[in-house]
Write a protein that holds these residues in place. Structure first.
Motif, PDB file in Angstrom:
ATOM      1  N   ALA A  65       0.854  -1.186   0.000  1.00  0.00           N
ATOM      2  CA  ALA A  65       0.000   0.000   0.000  1.00  0.00           C
ATOM      3  C   ALA A  65       0.892   1.238   0.000  1.00  0.00           C
ATOM      4  O   ALA A  65       1.887   1.289   0.729  1.00  0.00           O
ATOM      5  CB  ALA A  65      -0.916  -0.002   1.212  1.00  0.00           C
ATOM      6  N   GLY A  66       0.564   2.191  -0.834  1.00  0.00           N
ATOM      7  CA  GLY A  66       1.359   3.416  -0.949  1.00  0.00           C
ATOM      8  C   GLY A  66       2.287   3.401  -2.151  1.00  0.00           C
ATOM      9  O   GLY A  66       2.756   4.447  -2.601  1.00  0.00           O
ATOM     10  N   ASP A  67       2.578   2.210  -2.714  1.00  0.00           N
ATOM     11  CA  ASP A  67       3.427   2.136  -3.904  1.00  0.00           C
ATOM     12  C   ASP A  67       2.718   2.762  -5.098  1.00  0.00           C
ATOM     13  O   ASP A  67       1.491   2.758  -5.183  1.00  0.00           O
ATOM     14  CB  ASP A  67       3.756   0.672  -4.251  1.00  0.00           C
ATOM     15  CG  ASP A  67       4.807   0.081  -3.327  1.00  0.00           C
ATOM     16  OD1 ASP A  67       5.339   0.825  -2.488  1.00  0.00           O
ATOM     17  OD2 ASP A  67       5.072  -1.130  -3.449  1.00  0.00           O
ATOM     18  N   ARG A  68       3.513   3.272  -6.018  1.00  0.00           N
ATOM     19  CA  ARG A  68       2.972   3.790  -7.278  1.00  0.00           C
ATOM     20  C   ARG A  68       3.189   2.748  -8.368  1.00  0.00           C
ATOM     21  O   ARG A  68       4.259   2.122  -8.432  1.00  0.00           O
ATOM     22  CB  ARG A  68       3.679   5.091  -7.678  1.00  0.00           C
ATOM     23  CG  ARG A  68       3.548   6.219  -6.647  1.00  0.00           C
ATOM     24  CD  ARG A  68       2.182   6.858  -6.743  1.00  0.00           C
ATOM     25  NE  ARG A  68       1.976   7.849  -5.703  1.00  0.00           N
ATOM     26  CZ  ARG A  68       2.105   9.170  -5.900  1.00  0.00           C
ATOM     27  NH1 ARG A  68       2.450   9.631  -7.083  1.00  0.00           N
ATOM     28  NH2 ARG A  68       1.884  10.017  -4.913  1.00  0.00           N
ATOM     29  N   VAL A  69       2.186   2.573  -9.215  1.00  0.00           N
ATOM     30  CA  VAL A  69       2.301   1.661 -10.360  1.00  0.00           C
ATOM     31  C   VAL A  69       1.731   2.349 -11.590  1.00  0.00           C
ATOM     32  O   VAL A  69       0.887   3.248 -11.485  1.00  0.00           O
ATOM     33  CB  VAL A  69       1.538   0.329 -10.125  1.00  0.00           C
ATOM     34  CG1 VAL A  69       2.173  -0.492  -9.028  1.00  0.00           C
ATOM     35  CG2 VAL A  69       0.068   0.586  -9.808  1.00  0.00           C
ATOM     36  N   GLY A  70       2.176   1.926 -12.762  1.00  0.00           N
ATOM     37  CA  GLY A  70       1.583   2.414 -14.009  1.00  0.00           C
ATOM     38  C   GLY A  70       0.397   1.531 -14.364  1.00  0.00           C
ATOM     39  O   GLY A  70       0.404   0.325 -14.107  1.00  0.00           O
ATOM     40  N   VAL A  71      -0.622   2.145 -14.946  1.00  0.00           N
ATOM     41  CA  VAL A  71      -1.794   1.374 -15.369  1.00  0.00           C
ATOM     42  C   VAL A  71      -2.199   1.811 -16.776  1.00  0.00           C
ATOM     43  O   VAL A  71      -2.394   3.006 -17.032  1.00  0.00           O
ATOM     44  CB  VAL A  71      -2.971   1.571 -14.384  1.00  0.00           C
ATOM     45  CG1 VAL A  71      -4.259   0.975 -14.952  1.00  0.00           C
ATOM     46  CG2 VAL A  71      -2.651   0.921 -13.044  1.00  0.00           C
ATOM     47  N   GLY A  72      -2.284   0.838 -17.690  1.00  0.00           N
ATOM     48  CA  GLY A  72      -2.790   1.101 -19.045  1.00  0.00           C
ATOM     49  C   GLY A  72      -4.180   0.530 -19.174  1.00  0.00           C
ATOM     50  O   GLY A  72      -4.563  -0.391 -18.470  1.00  0.00           O
TER      51      GLY A  72
END
Ligand code: FES
Length: 338
Positions: free
Chosen positions: A111-118
């Motif tokens: 929780a708190g991590d950033r991820v890319g989403v397409g």
């Protein structure tokens, strides 16, 4: 039908297709707001915009491309509430034989991590029907979960057959039974054996559509059971590519890339995708086995030899698009909008 040029991978819940370019076009950055253990080997991940803003709408059967902090890209079905405009939910099965995407989600994503989403994109849309039979095997429940909710919302008659290794491994089992009672048939294999497909599919029904997602043996069994049903009554989503007949054409063929003003020869043993890249034209891909939809390319002329696991017979017959990672040409020449 489907969008182009967003990198994806090939599995509703394991995300473990074959390797491809580890990048996603048009990806946005989202924050992991929650991660929960749902069942043995299955975690859910909830995603939201860092500013709390609205996310793109989606429909049941849609998936997103998840770009992990280590650069890995995997594809997962959306299994949350489509009417919640501010969060996406996915469920991820740990795949011991996978390439590491599911292991990253299970072991390192927090929780708190950033991820890319397409995306989201939908290759498995829910068609209108008075009645549905939904059949899920294991993590194949994920794309069906929003379909069940939609069917209930629309007042359709429906039933869900949900098979899994054991009760403990079956994500969303309690949630489904609590919400829908007898419409949901939970069949843990270690207690009750395999799903009784004949009981629900033995007699074709003209007013019913069948949606199935799960491992290849389940899909094959459901396809067999639906052999006498009307065309298009059954829709499936595959974890991996289905068996394919031999190519229509043995020899080489020409591919004209009209927008680029180039032409390439595709010889037996190389794919259209490889040939196009050799010609210097980039096409994004991910699964490279005709299951994820990333490499969809418009066809301007010629007849493709469709070898994907995505298009319906109807869509194939239109001859206006193809998945260049696997599909080839029936004739001497194809013209692509590349
Ligand atoms: S790269 Fe997945 S369908 Fe072509």
């Amino acid at each position: 039908m489907v969008g182009t040029n967003v990198v994806a991978d090939a599995d509703p819940g394991t995300g473990e297709g074959r390797p491809g370019p580890e990048k996603a076009a048009n990806a946005v950055t989202l924050t992991v707001t929650n991660k929960q253990q749902l069942a043995e080997g299955v975690v859910s991940v909830t995603l939201a915009r860092p500013d709390g803003g609205r996310l793109p709408d989606w429909t049941p059967g849609s998936h997103i491309d998840l770009v992990l902090p280590d650069g890995t890209v995997r594809q997962y079905s959306l299994c949350g509430d489509r009417w919640d405009a501010h969060t996406y939910r996915i469920a991820v099965l740990r795949e011991p034989a996978g390439r590491g995407g599911s292991a990253y989600v299970h072991d390192r994503l927090r929780a708190g991590d950033r991820v890319g989403v397409g995306g989201p994109r939908n290759h498995f849309p829910l068609a209108p029907s008075e009645s549905y039979v939904f059949i899920a095997g294991g993590i194949g429940i994920t794309p069906l979960l929003p379909m069940v909710r939609q069917a209930e919302l629309l007042g359709a008659d429906w039933q869900l057959l949900y098979g899994g290794r054991s009760r403990a491994s079956m994500a969303f089992r309690d949630e489904l039974v609590a919400a829908y009672g007898e419409r949901v048939h939970v069949v843990p294999q270690d207690e009750l054996g395999l799903l009784d497909l004949n009981a629900c599919l033995g007699t074709p029904r003209a007013d019913t559509k069948v949606y199935c997602c799960g491992p290849a043996p389940l899909l094959a069994a459901v396809e067999d059971a639906c052999a006498s049903w009307a065309p298009y009554a059954l829709r499936t989503e595959r974890f991996t590519a289905g068996d394919q007949a031999a190519p229509v054409r043995d020899g080489a063929f020409e591919v004209e890339l009209r927008r680029s003003g180039r032409a390439v020869t595709v010889t037996p043993g190389i794919s259209v995708l490889e040939a196009v890249r050799v010609a210097g034209v980039d096409v994004l891909s991910s699964c490279e086995q005709g299951t994820c939809g990333t490499c969809l390319t418009p066809v301007l002329d010629g007849q493709p030899d469709h070898r994907d696991s995505i298009l319906t017979d109807h869509q194939r017959a239109a001859n206006d698009c193809m998945f260049v990672c696997v599909s080839r040409s029936c004739g001497d020449r194809l013209v692509l909008d590349l």
